[in-house]
Motif scaffolding. Structure first.
Motif, short mmCIF file in Angstrom:
data_model
loop_
_atom_site.label_atom_id
_atom_site.label_comp_id
_atom_site.label_asym_id
_atom_site.label_seq_id
_atom_site.Cartn_x
_atom_site.Cartn_y
_atom_site.Cartn_z
N ALA A 57 -2.46 14.71 21.74
CA ALA A 57 -3.61 14.04 21.10
C ALA A 57 -3.10 12.89 20.24
O ALA A 57 -2.13 13.04 19.49
N LEU A 58 -3.74 11.75 20.36
CA LEU A 58 -3.35 10.59 19.58
C LEU A 58 -3.56 10.85 18.09
O LEU A 58 -4.48 11.59 17.69
N HIS A 59 -2.71 10.24 17.28
CA HIS A 59 -2.92 10.24 15.84
C HIS A 59 -4.22 9.49 15.56
O HIS A 59 -4.58 8.56 16.29
N PRO A 60 -4.98 9.87 14.53
CA PRO A 60 -6.24 9.17 14.23
C PRO A 60 -6.07 7.66 14.10
O PRO A 60 -6.98 6.90 14.49
N LEU A 61 -4.94 7.20 13.60
CA LEU A 61 -4.72 5.76 13.50
C LEU A 61 -4.53 5.13 14.87
O LEU A 61 -5.03 4.03 15.12
N GLN A 62 -3.83 5.81 15.75
CA GLN A 62 -3.65 5.28 17.10
C GLN A 62 -5.01 5.14 17.79
O GLN A 62 -5.29 4.13 18.44
N GLN A 63 -5.84 6.16 17.64
CA GLN A 63 -7.17 6.10 18.25
C GLN A 63 -8.01 5.01 17.61
O GLN A 63 -8.74 4.28 18.30
N ALA A 64 -7.90 4.86 16.30
CA ALA A 64 -8.68 3.83 15.60
C ALA A 64 -8.26 2.43 16.03
O ALA A 64 -9.10 1.54 16.18
N PHE A 65 -6.96 2.22 16.25
CA PHE A 65 -6.50 0.91 16.71
C PHE A 65 -7.06 0.61 18.10
O PHE A 65 -7.40 -0.54 18.40
N ILE A 66 -7.18 1.62 18.94
CA ILE A 66 -7.79 1.42 20.26
C ILE A 66 -9.28 1.14 20.11
O ILE A 66 -9.82 0.20 20.71
N ASP A 67 -9.95 1.94 19.28
CA ASP A 67 -11.40 1.79 19.12
C ASP A 67 -11.78 0.40 18.61
O ASP A 67 -12.82 -0.15 18.99
N HIS A 68 -10.96 -0.15 17.73
CA HIS A 68 -11.28 -1.44 17.10
C HIS A 68 -10.53 -2.61 17.73
O HIS A 68 -10.60 -3.72 17.20
N ILE A 70 -7.46 -4.72 12.37
CA ILE A 70 -6.49 -3.76 11.80
C ILE A 70 -7.08 -3.10 10.56
O ILE A 70 -7.01 -1.88 10.39
N VAL A 71 -7.69 -3.89 9.69
CA VAL A 71 -8.31 -3.34 8.49
C VAL A 71 -9.43 -2.37 8.87
O VAL A 71 -9.55 -1.28 8.31
N ALA A 72 -10.24 -2.75 9.85
CA ALA A 72 -11.34 -1.88 10.29
C ALA A 72 -10.81 -0.57 10.85
O ALA A 72 -11.36 0.50 10.61
N ALA A 73 -9.69 -0.64 11.59
CA ALA A 73 -9.10 0.58 12.15
C ALA A 73 -8.60 1.50 11.05
O ALA A 73 -8.79 2.73 11.10
N ILE A 74 -7.97 0.94 10.04
CA ILE A 74 -7.47 1.77 8.92
C ILE A 74 -8.63 2.37 8.16
O ILE A 74 -8.59 3.56 7.78
N GLN A 75 -9.70 1.60 7.97
CA GLN A 75 -10.88 2.15 7.31
C GLN A 75 -11.46 3.33 8.10
O GLN A 75 -11.87 4.34 7.52
N GLN A 76 -11.49 3.21 9.42
CA GLN A 76 -11.98 4.32 10.24
C GLN A 76 -11.10 5.55 10.07
O GLN A 76 -11.61 6.67 9.94
#
Length: 200
Positions: A130-141, A189-195
């Motif tokens: 399972a991807l780390h939440p940050l890895q997933q967030a970088f993909i999502d954003h 990047i900022v949006a991904a970290i916020q997620q």
């Protein structure tokens, strides 16, 4: 020009004579010794230093010459090439990894300094497939373009989350300022970290 007349700056090491020569002269003669091309010297070093690291949860022992950086140990000795070599001067953040949970520039850290430490690279962030939440967030954003800086960005952001200081977007920008993105994907990047921290 005599050697004694050579300027004190802009010199290159002339290995065969053990002397300094004006910049440009030795490279023309094929005698230029670059700092990162020291394999022959390394082979002559009798006292390599055994260095024990726990890298992504796996204990590893490496026999390293004293000047090996953590970045080179990871890439060249352990084949963990997700960590990128960018500027090699600690200015771009592409080489960021976590050492005992703290983000560091691995290009400026000697591997022997991290003896006994737990090192986490981009390869070690995912768990059980399972991807780390940050890895997933970088993909999502879509928080990357060329992707070269992305491993360092994600590792730095993981350290930032662990520090518990990721607040509003301005604070995230300030605390991530050591990681450069030449493609300019900073808003994403900022949006991904916020997620990843659960903030809208």
């Amino acid at each position: 020009m005599e050697p004694s007349d050579w300027p004190t700056v802009g010199r290159e090491w002339r290995a065969e004579t053990g002397a300094l020569a004006p910049a440009g002269l030795t490279s023309q003669l094929g005698l230029h010794r670059r700092e990162n091309d020291m394999a022959d010297v390394a082979n002559q070093v009798a006292n390599r230093i055994p260095t024990n690291l726990v890298v992504n949860g796996v204990r590893r022992t490496l026999d390293l010459v004293p000047w090996t950086t953590l970045l080179d140990a990871l890439r060249d000795h352990l084949a963990l090439t997700g960590t990128k070599k960018g500027c090699d001067h600690g200015q771009c953040g592409a080489c960021t990894v976590l050492v005992d949970g703290r983000r560091v520039n691995s290009c400026l850290t000697l591997a022997v300094m991290t003896d006994g430490a737990e090192i986490t690279t981009i390869e070690g962030l995912a768990r059980d497939g399972a991807l780390h939440p940050l890895q997933q967030a970088f993909i999502d954003h879509d928080a990357f373009q060329c992707g070269y800086c992305t491993p360092g960005q994600i590792c730095s952001a993981a350290g930032l989350l662990a520090e518990g200081r990721a607040g509003d977007p301005d604070e995230i920008r300030e605390l991530m300022s050591g990681n450069l993105c030449r493609c300019g994907a900073y808003p994403n990047i900022v949006a991904a970290i916020q997620q990843a921290v659960g903030r809208p």
